[in-house]
Design an enzyme around this catalytic site. Sequence first.
Site, PDB file in Angstrom:
ATOM      1  N   GLU A 528       6.116  -6.365  -6.352  1.00  0.00           N
ATOM      2  CA  GLU A 528       5.355  -6.268  -5.097  1.00  0.00           C
ATOM      3  C   GLU A 528       4.474  -7.418  -4.514  1.00  0.00           C
ATOM      4  OE1 GLU A 528       5.684  -4.147  -7.873  1.00  0.00           O
ATOM      5  OE2 GLU A 528       6.440  -2.331  -6.975  1.00  0.00           O
ATOM      6  N   GLN A 550       7.376   0.559  -2.339  1.00  0.00           N
ATOM      7  CA  GLN A 550       7.885   1.835  -2.631  1.00  0.00           C
ATOM      8  C   GLN A 550       6.851   3.019  -2.443  1.00  0.00           C
ATOM      9  OE1 GLN A 550      10.407   2.477  -6.347  1.00  0.00           O
ATOM     10  NE2 GLN A 550      11.806   2.464  -4.807  1.00  0.00           N
ATOM     11  N   ASP A 553       0.696   3.685  -4.611  1.00  0.00           N
ATOM     12  CA  ASP A 553      -0.215   3.220  -5.665  1.00  0.00           C
ATOM     13  C   ASP A 553       0.171   1.837  -6.414  1.00  0.00           C
ATOM     14  OD1 ASP A 553       0.246   6.414  -5.733  1.00  0.00           O
ATOM     15  OD2 ASP A 553      -1.501   6.092  -7.150  1.00  0.00           O
ATOM     16  N   TYR A 554       1.430   1.555  -5.976  1.00  0.00           N
ATOM     17  CA  TYR A 554       1.922   0.186  -6.554  1.00  0.00           C
ATOM     18  C   TYR A 554       1.674  -0.768  -5.624  1.00  0.00           C
ATOM     19  CZ  TYR A 554       3.985   3.777  -9.737  1.00  0.00           C
ATOM     20  OH  TYR A 554       4.235   4.559 -10.397  1.00  0.00           O
ATOM     21  N   ILE A 555       0.968  -0.439  -4.666  1.00  0.00           N
ATOM     22  CA  ILE A 555       0.346  -1.624  -3.835  1.00  0.00           C
ATOM     23  C   ILE A 555      -0.860  -2.232  -4.479  1.00  0.00           C
ATOM     24  CG2 ILE A 555      -1.301  -0.629  -2.184  1.00  0.00           C
ATOM     25  CD1 ILE A 555       0.282  -1.387   0.193  1.00  0.00           C
ATOM     26  N   HIS A 595       0.637   8.326  -9.418  1.00  0.00           N
ATOM     27  CA  HIS A 595       1.146   8.737  -8.212  1.00  0.00           C
ATOM     28  C   HIS A 595       0.093   9.540  -7.302  1.00  0.00           C
ATOM     29  CE1 HIS A 595       4.168   7.954 -11.363  1.00  0.00           C
ATOM     30  NE2 HIS A 595       4.843   7.854 -10.405  1.00  0.00           N
TER      31      HIS A 595
END
Length: 806
Positions: A528, A550, A553-555, A595
Amino acid sequence: MIPMTTTTQVTSDLTFQVFQTEILNDYKTALTSRECSLLGRREVLTGKAKFGIFGDGKEIPQLAWAKVFKNGDFRSGYYRDQTFMMAIGELTIQEFFAGLYGHTSIEADPMSGGRQMGGHFGTHSLDSNGDWKNLMSQKNSSADISPTAGQMPRLLGLAQASKIYRNVEGIDSTKFSNAGYEVAWGTIGNASTSEGLFFETINAAGVLQVPMVISIWDDEYGISVHAKHQTTKENISEILKGFQRDKNDKGYEILKVKGWDYSALVATYQKAERIAREDHVPVMIHVIELTQPQGHSTSGSHERYKSKERLNWEKEYDCLAQMKLWMIENNIGTEEELDAIHKDIKKEVRLGKKAAWNAFLQPIIDEKNEAIALIKAAAETSANRAFITKIINDLVNNNEPGRKEVISACRRTLRYLVGDNSDEKRRLQDWINAYFETVQPKYSSHLHSESKASAIHSEKVEPTYDADAQMVDARLIIRDNFDAIFGNHPDTLIFGEDSGNIGDVNQGLEGLQEKYGELRVADVGIREATILGQGIGMAMRGLRPIAEIQYLDYILYALQIMSDDLATLHYRTKGKQKAPLIVRTRGHRLEGIWHSGSQLGGIINLVRGIHVLVPRNMTKAAGFYNTLLDCDEPALVIECLNGYRLKEKMPNNIGDFKTPIGVVETVKEGRDITLLSYGSTLRIVAQTAKELLEVGIDAEVIDVQSLLPFDLNHDIVKSVAKTNRLMVIDEDVPGGASAYILNEILVTQGGFKHLDSEPKTLAAQSHRPAYGTDGDYFSKPSAEDIFEAVYEVMHEASPLDYPKLR
Ligand SMILES: Cc1ncc(C[n+]2csc(CCOP(=O)(O)OP(=O)(O)O)c2C)c(N)n1
Ligand SMILES: [Mg+2]
């Protein structure tokens, strides 16, 4: 052409003269840089400047690098690169010191107009209107940031832009590229290669095969910490050997060279340039045996942590000393001649420093004198003259004041004049107000674009519909809109995990890779931070990238780069660089600890400088993308993950309708209470508002849509003035984005004046949401929670009309 080794035969006097002149010029540049470092440290230690971090000990490799750095190329480096900036003609002695003092004029300190500490370099990509300059007619450096290795992700994008310009047809590249023959040059300290961002970028550039040359300045230390604590085998090029390309596999060209060996450095950089520029193969240059003559920075001394032997070695192998020896050996100059040059340079640096100091100080002295005259005049008519005289004397005796001292003397004087009613007092008050008007922007302008393409000028274009418009899965609206975007804007491209071949995890890009090619609709690795950097670098070179993360949360993996690099870029260059990157992601109402899709409070407080948009459906989201492509600013767009399969009406002006930025939308009018929300929760609020009608509560529901910027027209307070009650509902933690929204309405918009009931927020639990439908129900505001919370407000206001529910 510089000979490859010291033994090369000089064929004629003329060749030798050219050769000699060039080397002497290099030597002068290196000496100039060194003297700036030495004097710079003294300026800090005597209190003229706050902090200094310099390029001493790293001069000679930067001369070799500068020789092969061409117009159109980009640098992404760190604070040791002052010699390079001088060698490419982008940093004068006076500018160096202006940066050290923090001169707030962008003409005096072109690096940042005093916003960054010295040693953070950059060039101007934009003219005074905020429009692109011709980057092909200048040498370019992206603006440095302080977090170690933070320059790496952006470097990847700067390099990839060349690949796009070389291989994608139809883009107007006049100002940005000549068939992709531009190299992106990175630098990093040996210790900073310990950061994950370094490894992530190295891997990604190897995969992408982009024209990137990364130089590692290896001085064995990172401040006081030795290589043995930093790098396996204490040798970064050794452990990265697996990246070396060979007959069968693409990879890197890895080169290693001693940092004090001028001729070997020149040869190495020529080789690196050719490989990267011509063949688009990434190159790593491990530059070893560098030193740090003055230690890491002005904050400490290296004698504390380096052994005597090391310190002695550093003296002997100081790259300047070694270059001098080599020049004498090769008859470039005698010791006396070289010493004479050194003496001249010392003088030149002293003069440049003095000029910079005077230019920095004089405007403040003028302001000080104005202030003293005004304070004196006001004191004469005041009973508190004695107290004010002390303030005057302090200011008069301060020969090198900062703006802080000048304005704080004026402001403190006002306290002694509080009972006075003189013209002199009014003049002082007016002067203070005018001072802030002119001085504050020196420190605070350009967080956002100030050009005509600023998002705050964006206008609404409504979606329009055929009479028999179909209700479709909403993802088709997003997909068809991206199709229109890629068709209409050849400079756009999107990349992310699963974005290419399958057309993203929700098929919002279905079929578009086939249509627009693998470079414009691309799959990338799970990385990321460098997805973000890829976008930043490409946007800085005139492309319009859309970086896809995607899930929201993964930002967090990319948030540091968003916060430190993207969000500050326009501000830290005082409007001289921009990266109008669109970050696309999806979130809201997800289920589970990782999530959750809702950490908006954390995000909006870290990315001021980036617009944060939270559309409630896909038509709104598509409209935001269309708007953003007209603007010159970065933005994060969060689509509703649970919205792709909901039905929306297909507009007939796909690609053209626009959602304005910073404008709220009232989705239901009402008179009893204003309910504010955004994203997926907005839909639950809107549904609940219908249920509330059944018990006689008529709520007004407003979709915030745009968290940054927030309600530019102040429409929400108009609603509160009508309903006199307010509730903010979201799925973030308590005190997260809902607290931010409440502050905007009550404080910024003055909404407190209109309230008849206590203002409320309804947020999720403090913990991250538990898994599954029930986990969601007990973690985030449900329809019943919203209903009951609103009902409770009405019960408190009118218990007879609304008897207690439970
Ligand atoms: C993320 C981050 N952590 C810590 C620091 C503080 N810091 C600044 S420079 C530095 C050492 C860097 O050493 P190296 O990469 O070898 O570069 P050098 O200064 O030796 O050229 C550290 C720890 C920082 N700027 N950023
Ligand atoms: Mg180091």
